[in-house]
Design a protein around this motif. Structure first.
Motif, PDB file in Angstrom:
ATOM      1  N   PRO A 110       0.817  -1.233   0.000  1.00  0.00           N
ATOM      2  CA  PRO A 110       0.000   0.000   0.000  1.00  0.00           C
ATOM      3  C   PRO A 110       0.847   1.276   0.000  1.00  0.00           C
ATOM      4  O   PRO A 110       0.489   2.255  -0.666  1.00  0.00           O
ATOM      5  N   PHE A 111       1.982   1.251   0.689  1.00  0.00           N
ATOM      6  CA  PHE A 111       2.858   2.429   0.667  1.00  0.00           C
ATOM      7  C   PHE A 111       3.439   2.619  -0.726  1.00  0.00           C
ATOM      8  O   PHE A 111       3.473   3.732  -1.259  1.00  0.00           O
ATOM      9  N   MET A 112       3.869   1.534  -1.330  1.00  0.00           N
ATOM     10  CA  MET A 112       4.468   1.619  -2.677  1.00  0.00           C
ATOM     11  C   MET A 112       3.450   2.154  -3.684  1.00  0.00           C
ATOM     12  O   MET A 112       3.814   2.874  -4.609  1.00  0.00           O
ATOM     13  N   GLU A 113       2.184   1.779  -3.471  1.00  0.00           N
ATOM     14  CA  GLU A 113       1.142   2.273  -4.388  1.00  0.00           C
ATOM     15  C   GLU A 113       0.836   3.742  -4.126  1.00  0.00           C
ATOM     16  O   GLU A 113       0.621   4.519  -5.050  1.00  0.00           O
ATOM     17  N   ALA A 114       0.851   4.106  -2.854  1.00  0.00           N
ATOM     18  CA  ALA A 114       0.529   5.499  -2.505  1.00  0.00           C
ATOM     19  C   ALA A 114       1.677   6.437  -2.848  1.00  0.00           C
ATOM     20  O   ALA A 114       1.455   7.581  -3.265  1.00  0.00           O
ATOM     21  N   PHE A 115       2.903   5.966  -2.656  1.00  0.00           N
ATOM     22  CA  PHE A 115       4.080   6.827  -2.890  1.00  0.00           C
ATOM     23  C   PHE A 115       5.149   6.092  -3.708  1.00  0.00           C
ATOM     24  O   PHE A 115       6.234   5.790  -3.204  1.00  0.00           O
ATOM     25  N   PRO A 116       4.825   5.814  -4.962  1.00  0.00           N
ATOM     26  CA  PRO A 116       5.786   5.023  -5.756  1.00  0.00           C
ATOM     27  C   PRO A 116       7.156   5.689  -5.887  1.00  0.00           C
ATOM     28  O   PRO A 116       8.163   4.993  -6.026  1.00  0.00           O
ATOM     29  N   ASP A 117       7.190   6.998  -5.808  1.00  0.00           N
ATOM     30  CA  ASP A 117       8.477   7.698  -5.969  1.00  0.00           C
ATOM     31  C   ASP A 117       9.249   7.802  -4.666  1.00  0.00           C
ATOM     32  O   ASP A 117      10.371   8.315  -4.638  1.00  0.00           O
ATOM     33  N   ARG A 118       8.643   7.362  -3.578  1.00  0.00           N
ATOM     34  CA  ARG A 118       9.330   7.469  -2.291  1.00  0.00           C
ATOM     35  C   ARG A 118       9.489   6.107  -1.622  1.00  0.00           C
ATOM     36  O   ARG A 118       9.708   6.015  -0.420  1.00  0.00           O
ATOM     37  N   ALA A 119       9.384   5.058  -2.419  1.00  0.00           N
ATOM     38  CA  ALA A 119       9.597   3.695  -1.919  1.00  0.00           C
ATOM     39  C   ALA A 119      10.722   3.075  -2.742  1.00  0.00           C
ATOM     40  O   ALA A 119      10.638   3.035  -3.971  1.00  0.00           O
ATOM     41  N   PHE A 120      11.760   2.620  -2.090  1.00  0.00           N
ATOM     42  CA  PHE A 120      12.919   2.086  -2.808  1.00  0.00           C
ATOM     43  C   PHE A 120      13.244   0.677  -2.317  1.00  0.00           C
ATOM     44  O   PHE A 120      13.666   0.483  -1.189  1.00  0.00           O
ATOM     45  N   ASP A 121      12.991  -0.267  -3.196  1.00  0.00           N
ATOM     46  CA  ASP A 121      13.391  -1.633  -2.911  1.00  0.00           C
ATOM     47  C   ASP A 121      14.799  -1.787  -3.474  1.00  0.00           C
ATOM     48  O   ASP A 121      14.987  -1.825  -4.688  1.00  0.00           O
ATOM     49  N   VAL A 122      15.784  -1.838  -2.604  1.00  0.00           N
ATOM     50  CA  VAL A 122      17.175  -1.842  -3.073  1.00  0.00           C
ATOM     51  C   VAL A 122      17.612  -3.240  -3.513  1.00  0.00           C
ATOM     52  O   VAL A 122      18.713  -3.398  -4.033  1.00  0.00           O
ATOM     53  N   GLY A 123      16.750  -4.221  -3.282  1.00  0.00           N
ATOM     54  CA  GLY A 123      17.188  -5.593  -3.547  1.00  0.00           C
ATOM     55  C   GLY A 123      17.917  -6.134  -2.334  1.00  0.00           C
ATOM     56  O   GLY A 123      17.889  -5.520  -1.254  1.00  0.00           O
ATOM     57  N   ILE A 124      18.562  -7.268  -2.530  1.00  0.00           N
ATOM     58  CA  ILE A 124      19.130  -7.970  -1.378  1.00  0.00           C
ATOM     59  C   ILE A 124      20.511  -7.401  -1.075  1.00  0.00           C
ATOM     60  O   ILE A 124      21.538  -7.971  -1.467  1.00  0.00           O
ATOM     61  N   GLN A 125      20.538  -6.259  -0.440  1.00  0.00           N
ATOM     62  CA  GLN A 125      21.822  -5.618  -0.116  1.00  0.00           C
ATOM     63  C   GLN A 125      21.624  -4.665   1.067  1.00  0.00           C
ATOM     64  O   GLN A 125      21.459  -3.462   0.914  1.00  0.00           O
ATOM     65  N   GLU A 126      21.645  -5.261   2.238  1.00  0.00           N
ATOM     66  CA  GLU A 126      21.327  -4.497   3.447  1.00  0.00           C
ATOM     67  C   GLU A 126      22.386  -3.441   3.753  1.00  0.00           C
ATOM     68  O   GLU A 126      22.064  -2.340   4.207  1.00  0.00           O
ATOM     69  N   ALA A 127      23.650  -3.772   3.507  1.00  0.00           N
ATOM     70  CA  ALA A 127      24.718  -2.805   3.808  1.00  0.00           C
ATOM     71  C   ALA A 127      24.532  -1.556   2.947  1.00  0.00           C
ATOM     72  O   ALA A 127      24.605  -0.428   3.437  1.00  0.00           O
ATOM     73  N   ASN A 128      24.278  -1.785   1.658  1.00  0.00           N
ATOM     74  CA  ASN A 128      24.039  -0.640   0.781  1.00  0.00           C
ATOM     75  C   ASN A 128      22.800   0.128   1.232  1.00  0.00           C
ATOM     76  O   ASN A 128      22.789   1.364   1.227  1.00  0.00           O
ATOM     77  N   MET A 129      21.771  -0.588   1.636  1.00  0.00           N
ATOM     78  CA  MET A 129      20.536   0.085   2.054  1.00  0.00           C
ATOM     79  C   MET A 129      20.796   1.050   3.211  1.00  0.00           C
ATOM     80  O   MET A 129      20.292   2.176   3.215  1.00  0.00           O
ATOM     81  N   MET A 130      21.601   0.620   4.185  1.00  0.00           N
ATOM     82  CA  MET A 130      21.868   1.496   5.327  1.00  0.00           C
ATOM     83  C   MET A 130      22.699   2.707   4.898  1.00  0.00           C
ATOM     84  O   MET A 130      22.489   3.820   5.388  1.00  0.00           O
ATOM     85  N   GLY A 131      23.631   2.488   3.972  1.00  0.00           N
ATOM     86  CA  GLY A 131      24.433   3.599   3.464  1.00  0.00           C
ATOM     87  C   GLY A 131      23.589   4.567   2.650  1.00  0.00           C
ATOM     88  O   GLY A 131      23.735   5.788   2.770  1.00  0.00           O
ATOM     89  N   VAL A 132      22.714   4.019   1.832  1.00  0.00           N
ATOM     90  CA  VAL A 132      21.821   4.866   1.038  1.00  0.00           C
ATOM     91  C   VAL A 132      20.903   5.655   1.979  1.00  0.00           C
ATOM     92  O   VAL A 132      20.675   6.855   1.778  1.00  0.00           O
ATOM     93  N   ALA A 133      20.428   4.994   3.016  1.00  0.00           N
ATOM     94  CA  ALA A 133      19.583   5.690   4.001  1.00  0.00           C
ATOM     95  C   ALA A 133      20.356   6.859   4.611  1.00  0.00           C
ATOM     96  O   ALA A 133      19.827   7.968   4.744  1.00  0.00           O
ATOM     97  N   ALA A 134      21.614   6.615   4.937  1.00  0.00           N
ATOM     98  CA  ALA A 134      22.452   7.684   5.502  1.00  0.00           C
ATOM     99  C   ALA A 134      22.577   8.834   4.507  1.00  0.00           C
ATOM    100  O   ALA A 134      22.422  10.011   4.859  1.00  0.00           O
ATOM    101  N   GLY A 135      22.835   8.497   3.249  1.00  0.00           N
ATOM    102  CA  GLY A 135      22.980   9.527   2.220  1.00  0.00           C
ATOM    103  C   GLY A 135      21.691  10.305   2.010  1.00  0.00           C
ATOM    104  O   GLY A 135      21.700  11.530   1.873  1.00  0.00           O
ATOM    105  N   LEU A 136      20.582   9.589   2.002  1.00  0.00           N
ATOM    106  CA  LEU A 136      19.278  10.260   1.851  1.00  0.00           C
ATOM    107  C   LEU A 136      19.066  11.242   3.001  1.00  0.00           C
ATOM    108  O   LEU A 136      18.588  12.365   2.796  1.00  0.00           O
ATOM    109  N   SER A 137      19.434  10.810   4.191  1.00  0.00           N
ATOM    110  CA  SER A 137      19.299  11.695   5.346  1.00  0.00           C
ATOM    111  C   SER A 137      20.198  12.916   5.197  1.00  0.00           C
ATOM    112  O   SER A 137      19.782  14.045   5.474  1.00  0.00           O
TER     113      SER A 137
END
Lengths: 282, 326
Positions: free
Chosen positions: B49-76
């Motif tokens: 439901p979030f992906m449908e409501a905000f497709p431009d603000r939902a990012f499925d990075v795939g199976i890469q948790e380390a990158n996800m945390m780094g990307v989260a840091a960069g987004l912040s």
């Protein structure tokens, strides 16, 4: 196209960055000299003309960002920032001293003008991708630059981020690989060889090219070309020499972190200052 | 804080993941800095439901948790407020250095959700069963660690993570929790909630152990033991005041957590007591063991996390208190 005049201006800027960096490391007597010297030209190009910056307002949101993921090149970044007026040149001699704002590895919360905290290799790539994505979400017309070490490419996180940046079509992200062929323990090819770095990034969906990483002209033109690329992140592989331009460090093994003496500093600075003086006269 | 305790402890109709998703949709409607990240578990986490409501603000990075945390840091760093989810072991253990440095040390503004904590990983088994996630993250200076116990608390706490700056870890099960709080309850991060009065002993409980603690307290009252039950839902910063007050008033403590007894709630409470008011204490939790596969009720017995296990520790601590061995 970059004018001959601009090339000469940036070459002088690069010389000054080298001089200030060697002086700062010499002040304490040890530091990450090799990998700081090899990124000098790219820093000169970025801060000397390419990047949209405001040294009086380092937090300006519309600025171009730099993530120096090889955080140990901090001393070269600090010299560049000081020469651009982010903080006084006199601060450079506080490098790594108690309470300093200039730590060994880049820290966004300590140093005016440093955009991201780095030091644990590989992490800057993800952070830069996140920053580029965030800037795009914010509708900012700016670029995020990323400097990676060659040894750093051995970290899996770099390639996770490379996949992600291509998937997200981050054409506002331009990365550099400081391919100086050496890492702490020796030559990259002997430790965990990287092979064809350009081809690797291309296969990850990046626009990639390689240049002489000590040629202002080649770096400038590669960055210009990367700026025109749409829907793809770009990487510019910089063929460099570790320790470049520092008489006692260039091209030798074990120049990652060095203990230096006054005589070495004096000689290397003398040589560089002579070139700088010649440049000014010519 | 205004808490309404549920009259009946029943399985909630709303799944925790659904409450989490709805809360994030509300936050995203309110604030365009909110973005959601996941590492190939958007569907498992009920985030469609979030992906449908905000497709431009939902990012499925795939199976890469380390990158996800780094990307989260960069987004912040670029001014966004990222909420990044994975299963609790992969959101913590797998990428601790990224959370520690890129998010924590860099002083960025990141929310991490870790789901299926402890035995609730059930049929995913030992590889997916984190008894150490809170313990690992407790080492990150200034992090806030929350373990909402039901969907009411979860929604209220997620809402409260929008404004404050820093790194937050939200530990939650994805499925239906046992209802502890009524709709309309408001909580305060860092303040524990007393659920039941008692004078002989205090049970500090978190997550799925709260309903077990209440069950234990009810059983113990028939034996003449008056057990106070307090829900500590913020592991860090821990509510020192409440811990000291309960130690003083009841003179004996039991902690109950769906987590290792090492570096989790038991450790955090012990640290406070050792420095201020040492009283007899016992810990219910996983005793330095790896997880294994199976249904939750089996695993709770296997790892001694049931109301009976709590009651046994309570009897023991009350005995220690009365014999004055401490």
């Amino acid at each position: 196209m970059i004018s001959k005049e601009k090339v000469r201006e940036l070459e002088r800027f690069a010389l000054k960055i080298r001089i200030e960096t060697i002086r700062a490391i010499g002040h304490l007597g040890f530091g990450h000299l090799g990998g700081a010297m090899s990124v000098v030209e790219v820093l000169a190009v970025l801060y000397g003309g390419v990047m949209k910056i405001d040294p009086a307002n380092p937090g300006w949101e519309g600025r171009d960002w730099l993530v120096c993921s090889k955080g140990h090149a901090g001393p070269a970044v600090y010299s560049t920032l000081a020469l651009k007026g982010y903080f006084p040149l006199s601060m450079l001699k506080t490098l790594n001293t108690p309470g300093t704002r200039l730590p060994s590895h880049c820290d966004k919360n300590l140093t005016p003008g440093v955009d991201m905290t780095t030091g644990s290799l590989g992490q800057g790539s993800s952070a830069a991708a996140g920053i580029a994505l965030g800037n795009r979400l914010k509708g900012r017309n700016n670029k995020t630059f990323l400097i990676l070490g060659d040894g750093e490419l051995q970290e899996g996180q770099v390639w996770e981020a490379a996949l992600f940046a291509a998937q997200q079509k981050l054409d506002n992200l331009i990365a550099f690989v400081d391919y100086n062929k050496q890492q702490l323990d020796g030559y990259v090819r002997d430790i965990n060889n990287l092979g064809d770095v350009r081809a690797k990034f291309e296969s990850f969906g990046w626009h990639a090219r390689e240049v002489d990483g000590h040629s202002i002209e080649q770096i400038w033109e590669a960055v210009e070309a990367a700026g025109e690329v749409k829907d793809q992140p770009s990487v510019i592989v910089l063929h460099t020499v570790k320790g470049k331009g520092c008489s006692f460090a260039e091209g030798i093994v074990d120049n990652h972190h060095m203990i230096v003496n006054e005589q070495q500093i004096k000689e290397s600075l003398g040589a560089l200052e002579e070139i700088l003086a010649g440049e000014v006269e010519a | 804080m205004r808490v309404i305790i549920a009259k009946e402890r029943v399985r909630e109709k709303t799944e925790m993941r659904s409450a989490y998703c709805s809360s994030l949709i509300r936050l995203a409607q309110k604030d365009d800095r909110v973005v959601v990240l996941d590492a190939d578990l958007m569907k498992s986490m009920g985030m469609v439901p979030f992906m449908e409501a905000f497709p431009d603000r939902a990012f499925d990075v795939g199976i890469q948790e380390a990158n996800m945390m780094g990307v989260a840091a960069g987004l912040s760093a670029a001014g966004m407020i990222p909420y990044a989810h994975s299963f609790a072991p992969f959101a913590t253990r797998r990428c601790f250095d990224q959370v520690f440095l890129s998010c924590g040390y860099a002083r960025l503004n990141v929310r991490i959700a870790g789901s299926d904590p402890g035995v609730t990983a059930a049929y995913n088994g030992g590889t997916h069963m984190p008894f150490e996630d809170m313990g690992i993250l407790r080492n990150v200076p200034d992090i806030t660690i929350l373990e909402p116990v039901d969907s009411v608390m979860l929604s209220n706490l997620v809402e409260q993570t929008l404004e404050p700056y820093g790194v937050f870890y939200i530990r939650l099960l994805r499925k239906n929790a046992v209802k502890i709080y009524e709709e309309g309850s408001k909580f305060q991060i860092g303040r524990a909630v007393q659920l039941r009065e008692g004078s002989d002993v205090t049970i500090f409980a978190t997550g799925i152990m709260v309903s077990e603690a209440l069950k234990a307290a009810e059983a113990l009252s028939a034996e003449g033991i008056s057990a106070r039950v307090v829900n500590i839902f913020t592991l860090k910063p821990i509510d020192r005041e409440m811990i000291e007050k309960c130690a003083e008033e009841t003179g004996a403590i039991v902690t109950a957590e769906n987590h290792s007894i090492i570096n989790g709630l038991g450790s955090a409470v012990a640290e406070v007591l050792a420095e201020t008011l040492p009283v007899p204490m016992e810990r219910v939790g996983v005793k330095d063991l790896f997880g294994e596969v199976g249904p939750v009720d089996y695993l709770m017995k296997r790892f001694e996390l049931t109301s009976e296990d709590i009651a046994a520790k309570v009897r023991r601590v009350v005995e220690r208190k009365s014999s004055g061995r401490d």
